[in-house]
Each structure stands twice: as C-alpha cells, then as structure tokens.
Motif scaffolding. Structure first.
Motif, PDB file in Angstrom:
ATOM      1  N   PRO A 127      40.315  35.252  48.395  1.00 45.08           N
ATOM      2  CA  PRO A 127      39.648  34.874  47.139  1.00 45.08           C
ATOM      3  C   PRO A 127      39.427  33.372  47.025  1.00 45.08           C
ATOM      4  CG  PRO A 127      41.510  36.352  46.743  1.00 45.08           C
ATOM      5  CD  PRO A 127      41.584  35.951  48.169  1.00 45.08           C
ATOM      6  N   ASP A 129      39.030  31.537  44.392  1.00 45.38           N
ATOM      7  CA  ASP A 129      39.778  30.872  43.330  1.00 45.38           C
ATOM      8  C   ASP A 129      41.239  30.623  43.714  1.00 45.38           C
ATOM      9  OD1 ASP A 129      40.103  33.585  43.277  1.00 45.38           O
ATOM     10  OD2 ASP A 129      40.035  33.791  41.100  1.00 45.38           O
ATOM     11  N   LEU A 130      41.791  31.417  44.628  1.00 47.97           N
ATOM     12  CA  LEU A 130      43.170  31.187  45.065  1.00 47.97           C
ATOM     13  C   LEU A 130      43.291  30.011  46.030  1.00 47.97           C
ATOM     14  CD1 LEU A 130      44.832  34.695  45.537  1.00 47.97           C
ATOM     15  CD2 LEU A 130      45.036  33.099  43.628  1.00 47.97           C
ATOM     16  N   LYS A 192      36.167  46.205  43.529  1.00 54.82           N
ATOM     17  CA  LYS A 192      36.746  45.744  42.271  1.00 54.82           C
ATOM     18  C   LYS A 192      36.886  46.939  41.347  1.00 54.82           C
ATOM     19  CE  LYS A 192      36.023  42.327  38.565  1.00 54.82           C
ATOM     20  NZ  LYS A 192      35.106  41.256  38.054  1.00 54.82           N
ATOM     21  N   TYR A 218      42.370  45.423  32.342  1.00 53.11           N
ATOM     22  CA  TYR A 218      42.581  44.491  33.443  1.00 53.11           C
ATOM     23  C   TYR A 218      41.890  45.020  34.683  1.00 53.11           C
ATOM     24  CZ  TYR A 218      46.367  47.703  34.885  1.00 53.11           C
ATOM     25  OH  TYR A 218      47.101  48.803  35.262  1.00 53.11           O
ATOM     26  N   LEU A 220      41.514  44.724  39.288  1.00 49.70           N
ATOM     27  CA  LEU A 220      42.105  44.397  40.578  1.00 49.70           C
ATOM     28  C   LEU A 220      41.011  44.374  41.637  1.00 49.70           C
ATOM     29  CD1 LEU A 220      44.040  46.843  39.101  1.00 49.70           C
ATOM     30  CD2 LEU A 220      45.655  45.814  40.695  1.00 49.70           C
ATOM     31  N   TYR A 221      41.328  43.755  42.757  1.00 49.89           N
ATOM     32  CA  TYR A 221      40.386  43.668  43.868  1.00 49.89           C
ATOM     33  C   TYR A 221      41.031  44.202  45.150  1.00 49.89           C
ATOM     34  CZ  TYR A 221      37.887  40.076  41.082  1.00 49.89           C
ATOM     35  OH  TYR A 221      37.210  39.382  40.113  1.00 49.89           O
ATOM     36  N   GLN A 229      44.220  41.911  45.556  1.00 50.17           N
ATOM     37  CA  GLN A 229      44.607  40.972  44.510  1.00 50.17           C
ATOM     38  C   GLN A 229      44.704  41.671  43.156  1.00 50.17           C
ATOM     39  OE1 GLN A 229      43.179  36.832  42.258  1.00 50.17           O
ATOM     40  NE2 GLN A 229      41.786  37.849  43.662  1.00 50.17           N
ATOM     41  N   ASN A 230      45.805  41.429  42.466  1.00 46.12           N
ATOM     42  CA  ASN A 230      45.967  41.859  41.075  1.00 46.12           C
ATOM     43  C   ASN A 230      45.689  40.639  40.208  1.00 46.12           C
ATOM     44  OD1 ASN A 230      46.762  42.700  38.548  1.00 46.12           O
ATOM     45  ND2 ASN A 230      48.742  43.506  39.170  1.00 46.12           N
ATOM     46  N   TYR A 231      44.574  40.675  39.487  1.00 41.58           N
ATOM     47  CA  TYR A 231      44.175  39.561  38.629  1.00 41.58           C
ATOM     48  C   TYR A 231      44.878  39.740  37.286  1.00 41.58           C
ATOM     49  CZ  TYR A 231      40.988  36.071  36.604  1.00 41.58           C
ATOM     50  OH  TYR A 231      40.448  34.950  36.012  1.00 41.58           O
ATOM     51  N   GLU A 234      43.902  34.312  34.459  1.00 41.73           N
ATOM     52  CA  GLU A 234      43.341  33.213  35.232  1.00 41.73           C
ATOM     53  C   GLU A 234      44.399  32.399  35.977  1.00 41.73           C
ATOM     54  OE1 GLU A 234      40.630  29.158  34.663  1.00 41.73           O
ATOM     55  OE2 GLU A 234      41.100  30.437  32.932  1.00 41.73           O
ATOM     56  N   ARG A 237      48.391  35.495  39.484  1.00 43.69           N
ATOM     57  CA  ARG A 237      47.874  36.583  40.324  1.00 43.69           C
ATOM     58  C   ARG A 237      48.986  37.113  41.232  1.00 43.69           C
ATOM     59  NH1 ARG A 237      42.486  34.711  40.754  1.00 43.69           N
ATOM     60  NH2 ARG A 237      42.132  33.376  38.947  1.00 43.69           N
TER      61      ARG A 237
END
Length: 331
Positions: A127, A129-130, A192, A218, A220-221, A229-231, A234, A237
C-alpha cells in the motif's frame, strides 16, 4: 501458486549481514544473504552443485557464500567463482552453478519473484499510504500448518468474527452479515471489501445491492498474490503477509502500524500493546483454521457450501483461478 508475481517471503530483519539464512518458500529450499554493502539481498538454491550440501550451513565470504563441505564459493548470480581444491586462481568451468532468484528488499520485507525471468516487473503490491515514514510498526511471525490459501481466506472471512473473536474484535454478538460488498480493481491485483455486521433482531441479512457504500462500517484489502491490509482508520492499520512454505505450511507476518504517536518511548508502548493484541486475535484464528484441511482451497470445492457472507472468499478464489490460468500458461 500464481506464476509471474512478486511474493513477500521474509521480514527484512531476518536476513543478517555475514550470516546465511535458510528459508523454504514456494516449495523451494533457499539460502539468503546480504552482500558487503549490506543493502543487496542475494538468493540462490540451498544446494551445492558439487555434492549437494546445504549452502546455508556455510559462511559468507565478502559477497559470496562458501559451501561448508568443500569450500566451493558461489556469487549472487549462482555461479561457482572458486574451487579451493583446484587453486584459487584456477578458472572455474561455467557448468558449475546453482539456480539464482530475483529478490528485492523493500518496505521491510524481502520480495521473491516467482516466475519467468524475462517477465520480471516492478508490480510489488504494497500500500502506498503505508510507505509514509510517519508510520511505525511492530511485527508478529507465526507458523501455520495450512496451505497459504486457507490462511488468506481466514482474513477475508467476515462471517466468523463474532464467533471466533467473541471476546476481542468480535464483541457485540453482531452475527448478521449485511453484504459484504467486494470490489476488484481493473488489473485484478487488489480486492477491497466492505463490512457491515449487525445484531440479529429477527431481520434478514441485506445483500450488497440493497445498501449504500456509506452504510458499511469498515473495509479491508487483499493484494494478490499474498498480502492483506485491515484499514482500521487513517492512522492505524494491520498489514499481513502469508508466505507460502510448501503445499501444507505458511509463515504469517502480521504488522501493527500506527502514526498516532511518534514520541519514541510512548510510540514503542503503543506498538507493543498493538502487537500483543494482534497476537491474541491471530491465535484465535489459528486455533480454528488448524482444524480445516491443510490443502489448497479453490473455487467449486464440493466439500464446501458457501453463503452470501462469503463473497470476498468467492471473489478471491475466482480471481486467483483466473490469474493462475493467465500467468501460469508457460509452466
């Protein structure tokens, strides 16, 4: 396995400088080591071409790895560069080599290219953003005696939450599964799914078409072939890697990421608490998944009858089948 894809297979910290590491991944016995720059990861078959000894029991000599049996040295391309018995300045026949593999050290993981060398690409599924350096993390490593598809599907399973995790993330007895809504990107790389589990007050579960996206609580991806990934929100994670060992075993790396707090001491406390809680949740999963078949799961299994709430699992299986047919054509 899905061919011609990058698999996350190790935590970067597991490969030390000047020390070879044995790891069985994707049904292959491998040896990993770092070169003298301490930046580049090397990976070849863990079997000397001379008498078949394990190279991981040898030692790193500058950029090469030396066999513990007769001292043959191999470079990062898998070629034998020295045979001590023949003299260190004697040229080595080109037929003396072992298989070499393309690996990358990125985002705190070692990525392994499983496929044709002429089709190597840069599509490592992590990801964006990570990659933010404000995130810090703690890591769990656990061995599961199941095929990696079973381990992945557990993290796509939204029906089990109130039962397996009744005293942790599944508190509240929300047994009805509305939806879930599952979406696949145009490249068949990212799945997703949105979740809305509620208390059973006698109502019927809604399907995804009866709901709006904002109704879901909520999401997840899953990133093909083996990351998740469990979002949570923001700034927090959970990121998971399901590294295939062989047809019945998987190594799971589960990371707790957060950027709520970056003050060193407090940050470490938060990461420690997140790791411990994640470990409890993961062990709850493991205790159930180990009772399932150890074998690979697939679409259309006669011994399983899936329901509406299993939509993410159904999409995972169908997409995986499609990718295997498309990417494995050269096998």
């Amino acid at each position: 396995m899905i061919y011609n894809m990058w698999y996350a297979v190790l935590d970067s910290k597991e490969v030390k400088r000047n020390k070879p590491l044995f790891a069985k991944r994707l049904n292959k016995n491998l040896v990993f080591w770092r070169d003298s720059n301490n930046n580049n990861i090397c990976c070849i078959d863990d079997k000397c071409c001379h008498r078949g000894a394990s190279l991981s029991h040898g030692k790193v000599c500058k950029d090469n790895i030396a066999c513990p049996f007769h001292g043959f040295q191999f470079d990062k391309s898998g070629k034998t560069v020295m045979i001590p018995a023949n003299g260190k300045n004697t040229e080595v026949n080109k037929n003396f080599f072992v298989e070499v593999y393309e690996v990358r050290d990125l985002y705190g993981f070692i990525w392994f290219w499983y496929g044709d060398k002429d089709k190597i690409n840069d599509k490592i599924m992590f990801p964006d953003d990570l990659k933010d350096k404000k995130f810090s993390y703690s890591t769990i490593r656990d061995e599961w005696n199941n095929h990696y598809t079973r381990c992945i599907e557990n993290q796509l399973d939204v029906v089990h939450i109130s039962f397996v995790h009744h005293n942790t993330i599944g508190r509240g007895n929300k047994t009805i599964v509305n939806g879930p809504l599952a979406e696949l990107d145009d490249n068949n790389n990212t799945l997703k799914f949105y979740v809305n589990n509620v208390i059973d007050n006698g109502q019927k579960a809604l399907n995804a078409s009866e709901m709006k996206k904002e109704d879901f609580k909520y999401f997840l991806y899953f990133y093909f072939p083996n990351t998740w990934q469990n979002y949570i929100f923001e700034k927090m994670r959970i990121f998971g890697v399901f590294a295939p060992v062989d047809d019945e075993n998987t190594i799971i790396y589960m990371r707790f990421y957060q950027k709520i707090m970056n003050i060193p001491f407090i940050k470490n406390i938060i990461n420690f608490i997140g790791k411990k809680y994640s470990d409890i949740v993961l062990k709850q999963d493991k205790n159930v998944v180990k009772t399932q078949s150890k074998k690979e799961s697939y679409l259309g299994m006669k011994e399983e009858k899936l329901i509406q709430g299993d939509k993410p699992i159904i999409m995972y299986r169908s997409t995986r089948d499609k990718l295997k047919k498309e990417n494995n054509s050269s096998i």
